[in-house]
Scaffold this motif. Structure first.
Motif, short mmCIF file in Angstrom:
data_model
loop_
_atom_site.label_atom_id
_atom_site.label_comp_id
_atom_site.label_asym_id
_atom_site.label_seq_id
_atom_site.Cartn_x
_atom_site.Cartn_y
_atom_site.Cartn_z
N GLY A 130 0.68 -0.93 -0.01
CA GLY A 130 0.09 -0.29 -0.03
C GLY A 130 1.02 1.28 0.26
O GLY A 130 0.56 2.24 -0.66
N TYR A 131 2.28 1.62 0.78
CA TYR A 131 2.14 2.43 0.78
C TYR A 131 3.76 2.45 -0.24
O TYR A 131 3.61 3.74 -1.23
CB TYR A 131 3.48 2.06 2.08
CG TYR A 131 2.74 2.58 3.68
CD1 TYR A 131 3.22 4.51 4.16
CD2 TYR A 131 2.24 2.06 4.42
CE1 TYR A 131 2.74 4.50 4.22
CE2 TYR A 131 1.87 2.90 5.25
CZ TYR A 131 1.92 3.91 5.71
OH TYR A 131 1.38 4.67 6.58
N VAL A 132 4.18 1.18 -1.07
CA VAL A 132 4.64 1.82 -2.23
C VAL A 132 3.85 1.93 -3.58
O VAL A 132 4.65 3.45 -4.18
CB VAL A 132 5.52 -0.35 -2.59
CG1 VAL A 132 5.81 0.18 -3.95
CG2 VAL A 132 6.40 -0.34 -1.08
N GLU A 133 2.62 1.62 -3.79
CA GLU A 133 2.09 1.76 -4.17
C GLU A 133 1.52 3.47 -4.53
O GLU A 133 1.63 3.78 -5.51
CB GLU A 133 0.53 1.12 -4.35
CG GLU A 133 0.54 -0.11 -4.99
CD GLU A 133 1.16 -0.04 -6.23
OE1 GLU A 133 0.05 0.05 -7.48
OE2 GLU A 133 1.60 -0.39 -6.83
N ALA A 134 1.72 4.16 -2.91
CA ALA A 134 1.24 5.30 -2.66
C ALA A 134 2.49 6.43 -3.38
O ALA A 134 2.74 7.91 -3.17
CB ALA A 134 0.85 5.82 -1.37
N SER A 135 3.75 5.93 -2.88
CA SER A 135 5.30 6.25 -2.82
C SER A 135 5.89 7.30 -4.16
O SER A 135 6.49 7.58 -3.97
CB SER A 135 6.42 5.68 -2.68
OG SER A 135 6.50 4.62 -3.47
N ASN A 136 5.26 6.69 -5.61
CA ASN A 136 5.63 7.12 -7.19
C ASN A 136 7.07 6.77 -7.12
O ASN A 136 7.84 7.33 -7.28
CB ASN A 136 5.23 8.59 -7.03
CG ASN A 136 3.92 9.59 -7.04
OD1 ASN A 136 3.29 8.70 -7.48
ND2 ASN A 136 3.44 10.33 -6.28
N GLY A 137 7.48 5.87 -6.13
CA GLY A 137 8.52 5.48 -6.34
C GLY A 137 9.85 5.56 -5.20
O GLY A 137 10.88 5.23 -5.47
N GLY A 138 9.21 6.36 -4.67
CA GLY A 138 9.68 7.04 -3.41
C GLY A 138 10.47 5.07 -2.39
O GLY A 138 11.10 5.11 -1.80
N LEU A 139 9.65 4.55 -2.68
CA LEU A 139 9.64 3.03 -1.62
C LEU A 139 9.22 1.62 -3.12
O LEU A 139 8.88 1.78 -3.77
CB LEU A 139 9.03 3.26 -0.74
CG LEU A 139 8.56 3.94 0.30
CD1 LEU A 139 7.21 3.83 1.40
CD2 LEU A 139 9.65 4.69 1.21
N LYS A 140 10.43 1.44 -2.20
CA LYS A 140 9.95 -0.83 -3.04
C LYS A 140 10.23 -1.86 -2.11
O LYS A 140 10.86 -1.99 -0.69
CB LYS A 140 11.17 -0.99 -3.91
CG LYS A 140 12.59 -0.35 -3.33
CD LYS A 140 13.45 -0.48 -4.80
CE LYS A 140 15.23 -0.61 -3.71
NZ LYS A 140 16.55 -0.49 -4.75
#
Length: 263
Positions: free
Chosen positions: A200-210
């Motif tokens: 959920g956080y990865v999807e919302a991060s615009n590439g900021g997380l993986k």
């Protein structure tokens, strides 16, 4: 790790031996107070665009309430206070993607599992110093964020690091959201989390997380209740009925495939 792979794990419970649709008890409009953290997207979180608390668990509980004729009031609490508060009877029920574990069963009763997820490693989108648990453990300069007493904390201590719960490489935070903010700020290098929240956080991060590395095991989620609660049996019956008639599958599709965090 793609959302589709997480969904496959989530759906594993949905295709388990077929509970048939059943006549559910009528609880007569009884009001119950449910406590949550609102920090585990897509299970439950505050939607940035609207400020509303939404998510898989909210939708599931709305459906359960309709089927059982329940009235729900929600309150918020930090994770570390949730199990003690429910155990003490301050609330009728708790939900926040809570892993079913034997040590917790000594304090609270659990519902039957409503979801299965995998433990994953979440890092900054540009992380290149390590790509798996062994690589993280080998570099003493790398730090991990965790909430005390959570499954990710214990996985980090015993499955990734050296088994020392006081290891200074583990930085403790009160909420899961705070661990993610520390990761984004570069104050820590790794957050261990179940795949539902992590993706959920990865999807919302615009590439900021993986997500990196292999999954570190699976966990089953359940709702929690004070010991001896009479709500456990009817809510279990509702979960079984929702699994049998495809409602859980529909919620999984909505929140893990169709919903766009921040969109």
């Amino acid at each position: 790790m793609k959302l589709q792979s997480i969904l496959a794990g989530v759906l594993a419970l949905g295709v388990a031996a077929g509970a048939s649709a059943q006549s559910l008890p009528d609880l007569g409009g009884q009001t119950i107070v449910i406590v949550t953290e609102n920090a585990y997207p897509p299970l439950q979180f505050v939607e940035p665009a609207t400020g509303n608390a939404v998510g898989w668990e909210y939708d599931a509980m709305a459906e359960i309430a309709k089927r059982l004729n329940l009235t729900i009031e929600y309150q918020n609490i930090s994770w570390d206070a949730m199990i003690p508060a429910v155990s003490d009877g301050q609330y009728d029920m708790g939900m926040t993607g809570i892993t079913i574990r034997e040590d917790r069963m000594e304090k609270v009763d659990f519902s039957d599992p409503y979801m299965r997820s995998e433990m994953v490693m979440m890092v900054a989108g540009d992380e290149s110093r390590f790509s798996d648990a062994a690589g993280f453990a080998a570099d003493p300069e790398l730090l991990m964020a965790a909430q005390p007493g959570t499954t990710p904390f214990y996985v980090g201590v015993y499955d990734v690091l050296d088994g020392d719960e006081a290891n200074p490489r583990i930085k403790l935070f009160e909420t899961f959201g705070a661990t993610v903010q520390a990761l984004k700020a570069g104050d820590v290098d790794l957050v261990l989390t179940d795949g539902t929240a992590g993706n959920g956080y990865v999807e919302a991060s615009n590439g900021g997380l993986k997500i990196v590395g292999e999954a570190l095991g699976t966990e089953d989620f359940g709702f929690i209740f004070p010991k001896g609660s009479e709500l456990v049996a009817p809510i279990n019956a509702a979960i079984a009925a929702m699994r049998a008639d495809g409602t859980l599958d529909a919620l999984n599709t909505k929140w893990f495939l169709e919903y766009k965090m921040g969109g």
